[in-house]
Design an enzyme around this catalytic site. Structure first.
Site, PDB file in Angstrom:
ATOM      1  NE  ARG A  21      26.548  32.720  19.050  1.00 17.01           N
ATOM      2  CZ  ARG A  21      26.101  32.380  17.826  1.00 17.01           C
ATOM      3  NH1 ARG A  21      26.571  31.330  17.210  1.00 17.01           N
ATOM      4  NH2 ARG A  21      25.175  33.088  17.230  1.00 17.01           N
ATOM      5  CG  HIS A  37      33.627  26.417  30.377  1.00 18.42           C
ATOM      6  ND1 HIS A  37      32.299  26.171  30.631  1.00 18.42           N
ATOM      7  CD2 HIS A  37      34.322  25.544  31.163  1.00 18.42           C
ATOM      8  CE1 HIS A  37      32.191  25.192  31.519  1.00 18.42           C
ATOM      9  NE2 HIS A  37      33.404  24.807  31.865  1.00 18.42           N
ATOM     10  CD  GLN A  92      29.361  26.588  34.396  1.00 16.27           C
ATOM     11  OE1 GLN A  92      29.259  25.517  33.828  1.00 16.27           O
ATOM     12  NE2 GLN A  92      28.446  27.017  35.243  1.00 16.27           N
ATOM     13  CG  ASN A  93      28.295  32.833  31.125  1.00  9.54           C
ATOM     14  OD1 ASN A  93      27.955  31.657  31.052  1.00  9.54           O
ATOM     15  ND2 ASN A  93      27.589  33.747  31.759  1.00  9.54           N
ATOM     16  CB  VAL A  94      32.993  32.147  26.101  1.00 12.47           C
ATOM     17  CG1 VAL A  94      33.418  30.782  26.625  1.00 12.47           C
ATOM     18  CG2 VAL A  94      31.769  32.020  25.204  1.00 12.47           C
ATOM     19  CG  ASP A  95      29.000  36.735  28.266  1.00 10.73           C
ATOM     20  OD1 ASP A  95      29.487  37.357  29.237  1.00 10.73           O
ATOM     21  OD2 ASP A  95      27.991  36.010  28.383  1.00 10.73           O
ATOM     22  CE1 TYR A 141      32.565  28.778  20.621  1.00  7.16           C
ATOM     23  CE2 TYR A 141      33.204  27.361  18.795  1.00  7.16           C
ATOM     24  CZ  TYR A 141      32.718  27.514  20.076  1.00  7.16           C
ATOM     25  OH  TYR A 141      32.369  26.413  20.823  1.00  7.16           O
ATOM     26  CB  THR A 199      25.058  27.258  36.001  1.00  8.49           C
ATOM     27  OG1 THR A 199      25.599  25.998  35.576  1.00  8.49           O
ATOM     28  CG2 THR A 199      25.145  27.356  37.512  1.00  8.49           C
ATOM     29  CB  SER A 200      21.835  23.330  33.537  1.00 13.36           C
ATOM     30  OG  SER A 200      23.068  23.120  32.871  1.00 13.36           O
TER      31      SER A 200
HETATM   32  N1  APR Z   1      18.295  34.065  34.711  1.00 13.97           N
HETATM   33  C1  APR Z   1      18.922  33.072  35.377  1.00 13.97           C
HETATM   34  N2  APR Z   1      19.017  31.829  34.908  1.00 13.97           N
HETATM   35  C2  APR Z   1      18.430  31.554  33.735  1.00 13.97           C
HETATM   36  C3  APR Z   1      17.755  32.526  32.987  1.00 13.97           C
HETATM   37  C4  APR Z   1      17.686  33.841  33.512  1.00 13.97           C
HETATM   38  N3  APR Z   1      17.060  34.848  32.898  1.00 13.97           N
HETATM   39  N4  APR Z   1      17.289  31.937  31.846  1.00 13.97           N
HETATM   40  C5  APR Z   1      17.672  30.647  31.895  1.00 13.97           C
HETATM   41  N5  APR Z   1      18.359  30.423  33.040  1.00 13.97           N
HETATM   42  C6  APR Z   1      18.961  29.185  33.538  1.00 13.97           C
HETATM   43  C7  APR Z   1      18.333  27.889  33.055  1.00 13.97           C
HETATM   44  O1  APR Z   1      17.216  27.558  33.874  1.00 13.97           O
HETATM   45  C8  APR Z   1      19.487  26.910  33.213  1.00 13.97           C
HETATM   46  O2  APR Z   1      19.489  26.323  34.503  1.00 13.97           O
HETATM   47  O3  APR Z   1      20.284  29.147  33.072  1.00 13.97           O
HETATM   48  C9  APR Z   1      20.715  27.801  33.048  1.00 13.97           C
HETATM   49  C10 APR Z   1      21.447  27.607  31.746  1.00 13.97           C
HETATM   50  O4  APR Z   1      21.979  26.311  31.708  1.00 13.97           O
HETATM   51  P1  APR Z   1      22.938  25.869  30.532  1.00 13.97           P
HETATM   52  O5  APR Z   1      22.341  26.298  29.243  1.00 13.97           O
HETATM   53  O6  APR Z   1      23.237  24.428  30.720  1.00 13.97           O
HETATM   54  O7  APR Z   1      24.252  26.765  30.753  1.00 13.97           O
HETATM   55  P2  APR Z   1      25.497  26.475  31.682  1.00 13.97           P
HETATM   56  O8  APR Z   1      25.109  25.774  32.935  1.00 13.97           O
HETATM   57  O9  APR Z   1      26.217  27.773  31.807  1.00 13.97           O
HETATM   58  O10 APR Z   1      26.349  25.500  30.776  1.00 13.97           O
HETATM   59  C11 APR Z   1      27.582  25.059  31.216  1.00 13.97           C
HETATM   60  O11 APR Z   1      28.014  23.902  29.160  1.00 13.97           O
HETATM   61  O12 APR Z   1      27.876  23.884  26.836  1.00 13.97           O
HETATM   62  C12 APR Z   1      28.700  24.060  27.928  1.00 13.97           C
HETATM   63  O13 APR Z   1      30.740  25.197  28.049  1.00 13.97           O
HETATM   64  C13 APR Z   1      29.350  25.418  27.950  1.00 13.97           C
HETATM   65  O14 APR Z   1      29.785  26.897  29.792  1.00 13.97           O
HETATM   66  C14 APR Z   1      28.817  26.042  29.216  1.00 13.97           C
HETATM   67  C15 APR Z   1      28.524  24.838  30.074  1.00 13.97           C
END
Ligand code: APR
Length: 234
Positions: free
Chosen positions: A56, A104, A86-89, A53, A170-171
């Protein structure tokens, strides 16, 4: 003014150069996510987790908000905007967003290992031996897997009053954050911007399969088009 709620994930910061979590095959900057984002990982390798961290946090000095962050901040001219990230930035704040909830946690804060409410500013590194006011080891103010999400109730209240919901990057795999959209009123239009979206358009959900830097300005255009049409009808 209408309430516009933004739910953002790692993808909104991807074009700023911050790696997402799940796009790299389960590795986060080369680490198993559970090693660096769980209480068990921290208990096993505290120095490694603090260092992770610290890196980061240091990276925040090298990155800048991108077009998507700025567009979201600009929406405050026309809407009462609440960002729930959900971002920590801190890129939403640095782009000018004034109402940001970090579900988060935040890289630039540290907290007691014993008490999640004992939080302090943290501009630099946290090292083993750095203590909180209560005498316990300082740890990053990050919500790890298996830990409570303290801001969740507040976030639910906000989403339940959304007139427009914008989900970006977000996924939608991590709960409870991913369940927030289900608290939006059934008539609320939802826009979801992601280049590899986990949902398809249906009903009032419109999926825009684009990166945030292109897709968010498209949503802004759609919203201003709809606002103009609605006001000409009234
Ligand atoms: N613009 C928009 N979306 C994008 C881009 C982009 N340039 N590049 C990638 N993505 C999308 C991907 O397709 C994916 O659906 O961003 C998403 C990222 O998903 P994750 O990596 O799973 O991130 P997130 O959903 O924020 O994760 C949730 O998981 O690990 C934990 O606590 C952590 O907050 C985090 C949480």
């Amino acid at each position: 003014m209408k309430n516009l709620v933004v739910l953002s994930g790692a993808g909104v910061s991807a074009e700023s150069g911050i790696a997402t979590f799940r796009d790299a095959g389960g590795l986060w900057e080369g680490h198993d996510v559970m090693e660096v984002a769980s209480p068990e990982g921290y208990a096993t390798h505290p120095a490694l987790v603090l260092d992770f961290y610290n890196k980061r946090r240091a990276q925040l000095l090298e990155v800048k908000p991108n077009e998507a962050h700025f567009c979201i901040a600009g929406l405050e001219r026309s809407y009462r905007v609440q960002v729930i990230t959900q971002n920590v930035d801190d890129l939403h704040e640095r782009a000018g967003s004034t109402n940001v909830i970090h579900l988060h946690g935040e890289l630039k804060k540290a907290r007691s290992s014993k008490n999640e409410n004992e939080i302090q500013e943290c501009p630099g590194d946290i090292n083993l031996g750095d203590l909180s006011k209560d005498g316990s080891q300082l740890r990053p103010h990050i919500v790890w897997f298996g830990e409570e999400v303290p801001a969740m109730d507040q976030a639910i209240q906000i989403v339940s009053k959304a007139d427009v919901l914008l989900i970006v990057g977000t996924s939608m795999q991590v709960y409870p954050a991913a369940g927030l959209k289900d608290f939006a009123p059934s008539t609320t239009p939802i826009y979801f911007v992601d280049p590899a979206p986990s949902m398809e358009s249906y009903g009032n959900l419109t999926v825009i399969k684009e990166k945030a830097g292109k897709g968010i300005p498209m949503v802004v255009d759609l919203l201003s088009f709809e606002n103009k049409n609605n006001s000409s009808i009234l």
